[in-house]
Motif scaffolding. Sequence first.
Motif, short mmCIF file in Angstrom:
data_model
loop_
_atom_site.label_atom_id
_atom_site.label_comp_id
_atom_site.label_asym_id
_atom_site.label_seq_id
_atom_site.Cartn_x
_atom_site.Cartn_y
_atom_site.Cartn_z
N UNK A 1 40.62 34.99 45.57
CA UNK A 1 39.32 35.45 45.11
C UNK A 1 38.67 34.43 44.15
N UNK A 2 37.29 34.73 43.76
CA UNK A 2 36.66 34.03 42.93
C UNK A 2 35.87 34.80 42.10
N UNK A 3 35.10 34.28 40.82
CA UNK A 3 34.26 35.01 40.26
C UNK A 3 33.10 34.47 40.42
N UNK A 4 32.70 33.71 41.45
CA UNK A 4 31.38 32.70 41.42
C UNK A 4 30.71 33.87 42.64
N UNK B 1 33.97 41.33 42.17
CA UNK B 1 33.31 41.60 41.04
C UNK B 1 34.18 41.81 39.85
N UNK B 2 35.84 42.32 40.21
CA UNK B 2 36.69 42.71 39.15
C UNK B 2 37.35 41.13 38.97
N UNK B 3 36.91 40.28 39.50
CA UNK B 3 37.45 39.03 38.92
C UNK B 3 36.63 38.27 38.20
N UNK B 4 36.72 38.23 36.87
CA UNK B 4 35.81 37.77 35.80
C UNK B 4 36.47 36.41 35.16
N UNK B 5 37.67 36.10 35.71
CA UNK B 5 38.49 34.74 35.13
C UNK B 5 38.25 33.45 36.07
N UNK B 6 38.05 33.42 37.10
CA UNK B 6 38.10 32.07 37.81
C UNK B 6 38.21 32.03 39.20
N UNK B 7 38.38 30.89 39.82
CA UNK B 7 38.93 30.75 41.03
C UNK B 7 40.55 30.87 41.29
#
Length: 334
Positions: A235-238, A246-252
């Motif tokens: 997952x990615x935050x992009x 959307x729960x990934x607010x950290x990076x790729x």
Amino acid sequence: MASFHHSDAWDRLLEQKPELPFFLLGGNGVTGNTEPQELAKDRPWPSCGDFEAFHCLRPTSNLDLYIFTQHLTIGGNLGEADPRIKAAVLVPGLTHGEGCGFINIFTWNEGECTIEPFPDGTTDTPPSSSFEPGSSEGPSVQRTVIFLEQHTIVGQNVFILGGSEDMTACTGGSSDAESDPCSMAITTRSLGLSQHYSGYNDWRVNDNFLDWHGAEDKQGLHLGQPPYGSPSVWTSNVNTSPGYQSLNTFGEAYWMLDFDLDCSLTNGGWFVIKGWLSGEAGEFSGLEEDVTQQVCSGSAGGPPPFPSSGHMAKCGHINIFHYDRGDCTINKFP
């Protein structure tokens, strides 16, 4: 009367002759996606918006396209202006039109229908931030998320192994997930239906436990390849990435597993996980190395509750870990 339930909280009740089973076929008539889909018990249900009209098919007969006009009775206090109801019932065609997120009641080959809201307390909602897993307050089954950062190349995948106790304390006397007292029953959640999620969706079929034993009996295959545990997905935050969550607010490169877990099966609200890297990874393939967990940051962080050689996660929360490292973050759901 037969009832079907989905984790996004929508039911269909269909009055039909009880002597024969039936299947549901359908598509999103609103967007024009009308390709039939057969919903079997071992296939993940589509999410709201993907499946808003359907036919019923008895396995002993052909699909009889019975032309009817649907007549709607709104139940409760929904009102005819609700866009989810109007989107479903105003689609012209030969199918029952339904409101995603509601109880939909139909009669075989007839246009009469009733759409009702769910009674209070029956729909699935994110866990309350005030609920402490392992306590006697709140529901026992909680949505739980694992993020495990691991940078990979095409063909590599990260699987999640785990249990209520450390791996060395669990697997000595059990040969499979079902008989292992450290295994914890889970229900994985859909994260998407695009090609990016094809492996995750294939491998999560019949993935019934978070355990230390790898592939379960009859767990799904992806392109003929068996899993090595519970699947996660890159997952990615992009927000333009096919792996955006959307729960990934950290990076790729944060591999994500999203599931429902009965917190009463954990060790005081905590459980242990490790990653398994598959594919051409050389000496790094296989089980993640031992880690010593540090004090976790985050809105629900804190020190590890007991010694372990794996990552210690908190039931009912978002757990962020890093492959082969002991730093961590544990957050409450937004």
